[in-house]
Design a protein around this motif. Structure first.
Motif, PDB file in Angstrom:
ATOM      1  N   LEU A  40      29.432  43.533  35.280  1.00 12.94           N
ATOM      2  CA  LEU A  40      28.933  44.278  34.136  1.00 12.94           C
ATOM      3  C   LEU A  40      28.803  45.759  34.469  1.00 12.94           C
ATOM      4  N   GLU A  41      29.042  46.578  33.447  1.00 11.39           N
ATOM      5  CA  GLU A  41      28.900  48.027  33.573  1.00 11.39           C
ATOM      6  C   GLU A  41      28.244  48.571  32.309  1.00 11.39           C
ATOM      7  N   LEU A  42      27.408  49.595  32.511  1.00  9.34           N
ATOM      8  CA  LEU A  42      26.804  50.296  31.387  1.00  9.34           C
ATOM      9  C   LEU A  42      27.582  51.596  31.196  1.00  9.34           C
ATOM     10  N   ARG A  43      28.544  51.558  30.294  1.00  8.85           N
ATOM     11  CA  ARG A  43      29.460  52.685  30.130  1.00  8.85           C
ATOM     12  C   ARG A  43      28.867  53.752  29.200  1.00  8.85           C
ATOM     13  N   PHE A  44      29.492  54.914  29.284  1.00 10.21           N
ATOM     14  CA  PHE A  44      29.140  56.047  28.419  1.00 10.21           C
ATOM     15  C   PHE A  44      27.667  56.427  28.559  1.00 10.21           C
ATOM     16  N   THR A  45      27.174  56.388  29.779  1.00  7.68           N
ATOM     17  CA  THR A  45      25.807  56.809  30.064  1.00  7.68           C
ATOM     18  C   THR A  45      25.848  58.217  30.633  1.00  7.68           C
ATOM     19  N   ALA A  46      25.068  59.108  30.060  1.00  7.41           N
ATOM     20  CA  ALA A  46      25.059  60.498  30.511  1.00  7.41           C
ATOM     21  C   ALA A  46      24.607  60.586  31.965  1.00  7.41           C
ATOM     22  N   ALA A  47      25.145  61.564  32.673  1.00 10.23           N
ATOM     23  CA  ALA A  47      24.826  61.708  34.092  1.00 10.23           C
ATOM     24  C   ALA A  47      23.367  62.055  34.311  1.00 10.23           C
ATOM     25  N   ASN A  48      22.753  62.744  33.343  1.00  7.71           N
ATOM     26  CA  ASN A  48      21.344  63.104  33.484  1.00  7.71           C
ATOM     27  C   ASN A  48      20.409  62.133  32.785  1.00  7.71           C
ATOM     28  N   ALA A  49      20.915  60.945  32.428  1.00  7.33           N
ATOM     29  CA  ALA A  49      20.084  59.954  31.738  1.00  7.33           C
ATOM     30  C   ALA A  49      19.029  59.403  32.688  1.00  7.33           C
ATOM     31  N   ASP A  50      17.893  59.034  32.121  1.00  5.73           N
ATOM     32  CA  ASP A  50      16.788  58.471  32.906  1.00  5.73           C
ATOM     33  C   ASP A  50      17.051  56.986  33.139  1.00  5.73           C
ATOM     34  N   ILE A  51      17.810  56.695  34.160  1.00  5.39           N
ATOM     35  CA  ILE A  51      18.124  55.314  34.531  1.00  5.39           C
ATOM     36  C   ILE A  51      18.194  55.235  36.044  1.00  5.39           C
ATOM     37  N   GLN A  88      23.261  49.653  40.642  1.00  6.78           N
ATOM     38  CA  GLN A  88      23.636  50.911  41.299  1.00  6.78           C
ATOM     39  C   GLN A  88      23.959  51.962  40.246  1.00  6.78           C
ATOM     40  N   VAL A  89      23.557  53.197  40.528  1.00  4.42           N
ATOM     41  CA  VAL A  89      23.834  54.329  39.645  1.00  4.42           C
ATOM     42  C   VAL A  89      24.550  55.402  40.465  1.00  4.42           C
ATOM     43  N   GLU A  90      25.770  55.755  40.058  1.00 10.01           N
ATOM     44  CA  GLU A  90      26.554  56.780  40.744  1.00 10.01           C
ATOM     45  C   GLU A  90      26.723  57.989  39.814  1.00 10.01           C
ATOM     46  N   ARG A  91      26.224  59.110  40.264  1.00  4.39           N
ATOM     47  CA  ARG A  91      26.364  60.363  39.503  1.00  4.39           C
ATOM     48  C   ARG A  91      27.292  61.296  40.269  1.00  4.39           C
ATOM     49  N   ARG A  92      28.398  61.656  39.630  1.00  2.00           N
ATOM     50  CA  ARG A  92      29.388  62.529  40.253  1.00  2.00           C
ATOM     51  C   ARG A  92      29.480  63.843  39.479  1.00  2.00           C
ATOM     52  N   GLY A  93      29.804  64.893  40.222  1.00  2.00           N
ATOM     53  CA  GLY A  93      29.856  66.205  39.597  1.00  2.00           C
ATOM     54  C   GLY A  93      31.093  66.455  38.779  1.00  2.00           C
ATOM     55  N   THR A 110      32.401  64.552  36.499  1.00  2.00           N
ATOM     56  CA  THR A 110      32.358  63.884  35.202  1.00  2.00           C
ATOM     57  C   THR A 110      30.963  64.002  34.625  1.00  2.00           C
ATOM     58  N   SER A 111      30.889  63.930  33.316  1.00  2.00           N
ATOM     59  CA  SER A 111      29.596  64.038  32.638  1.00  2.00           C
ATOM     60  C   SER A 111      28.939  62.693  32.399  1.00  2.00           C
ATOM     61  N   PHE A 112      29.588  61.630  32.843  1.00  2.00           N
ATOM     62  CA  PHE A 112      29.031  60.296  32.674  1.00  2.00           C
ATOM     63  C   PHE A 112      28.709  59.701  34.051  1.00  2.00           C
TER      64      PHE A 112
END
Length: 342
Positions: free
Chosen positions: A210-221, A247-252, A254-256
């Motif tokens: 499962l994946e939670l798509r289209f989540t903003a990179a600055n979202a509170d998750i 797991q939450v991966e935030r990359r520079g 992309t905005s998601f």
């Protein structure tokens, strides 16, 4: 001595005492005398003891092969009995282990069924209990078949849950069976709600889970957040557990953010499920029930109004009858007064 005769007596040169019969009788009498004497006075006991002492080593030496053979036979028989007892004990242990494993499986299954029954009682919508028959042989999809179909009240798009949360959705309905698409299928999507932040999203299935798509990179998750159904799709009731953020991966670049989820239901080991009626069907049934209740209330009001009108009509008729009776009584009284002088 004539040639034709046979002298049976020994010649005088070979005669050496009494005959053999006499000697036999004398020896027998002497033996009986010695036996009686020994039995009476134990005269041969010392000699017997000495002979037994002298012959004891030879006796033991001669008996040693017999004792060794008997000991070997006892050892082999003991080994055989021990091996048979060990084999019996192993079989009993295997049988007991099998019974214990079956008892543990039954206990776990009963626990799951109790939890499923509690969830069924907690749901406001109608539900049908079902059992998973087999998994679809298609390697490119995640589907299972259950033993309930349209004959049992299963509808298309019905949500399928377990005691741990959402399992999937009914995508094909047959008469006595149905096909359920799991939430981990590549074509599956389910609206979810973050129970910590109340933020809505959509969980998609895929090859990696499962994946939670289209989540903003600055979202509170963050990892560990629990996701439940939001109820906005009109299929799943709100508040059912769906997954946990792994797991939450935030990359520079992309905005998601890339959010990986872990389903709360072990989709590969499910056996008993609960098939819920879709919210649309439930709302339609609720609307029909409300309309039927309104019609029943209207019919009851009409019956009450009709009964009230009939009661008023009967009261008016009774009043008119009373007035007519009074008028008749007055006329009778007048007639009686007019006829009294005559």
């Amino acid at each position: 001595m004539p040639f034709g005769t046979l002298e049976r007596n020994a010649p005088p040169l070979f005669r050496q005492g009494p005959s053999a019969l006499t000697r036999l009788l004398l020896c027998a009498a002497f033996a009986i005398f010695l036996m009686v004497l020994d039995a009476r006075f134990k005269v041969a006991q010392p000699a017997r003891t000495a002979v037994a002492l002298v012959l004891s080593p030879a006796q033991r030496l001669l008996l040693s092969p017999v004792d060794a053979w008997e000991n070997l036979g006892d050892y082999l028989r003991g080994m055989k009995r021990a091996m048979e007892a060990e084999d019996l004990a192993r079989r009993q242990l295997v049988a007991q282990a099998e019974r214990l494993s079956r008892a543990q499986q039954l206990q776990a299954e009963n626990q799951r069924l109790r939890e499923l029954l509690k969830m069924q009682q907690a749901q406001a919508v109608s539900s049908v209990a079902a059992e998973v028959l087999y998994e679809a042989p298609d390697p490119y999809s995640r589907r299972v078949s259950i033993d309930r179909g349209s004959r049992h009240g299963v509808h298309l798009s019905s949500p399928v849950i377990t005691e741990a949360g959402v399992l999937g959705q009914v995508t094909r309905v047959y008469t006595f069976s149905s096909e359920v698409t799991l939430i981990t299928d590549k074509d599956a999507a389910i609206p979810v709600l973050n129970t910590r932040t109340q933020q809505r999203g959509v969980a998609f299935g895929g090859e990696r889970g499962l994946e939670l798509r289209f989540t903003a990179a600055n979202a509170d998750i963050q990892a560990g957040d629990m996701l439940s159904t939001s109820g906005l799709d009109g299929i799943y009731p709100p508040g059912l557990p769906v997954a946990k953020v792994a797991q939450v991966e935030r990359r520079g670049d992309t905005s998601f953010a890339r959010v990986s989820l872990l389903a709360t239901v072990p989709v590969d080991s499910v056996r008993h499920v609960l098939v819920l009626a879709p919210l649309a069907v439930h709302e339609a049934a609720r609307t029909e029930a409300a309309e039927a209740a309104a019609k029943e209330a209207q019919a009851l009001a009409e019956r009450k109004a009709q009964a009230k009108a009939e009661a008023k009509q009967r009261a008016a008729e009774q009043k008119a009858a009373k007035e007519a009776a009074k008028e008749a009584a007055k006329d009778t009284a007048k007639d009686s007064k007019g006829g009294s002088p005559r």
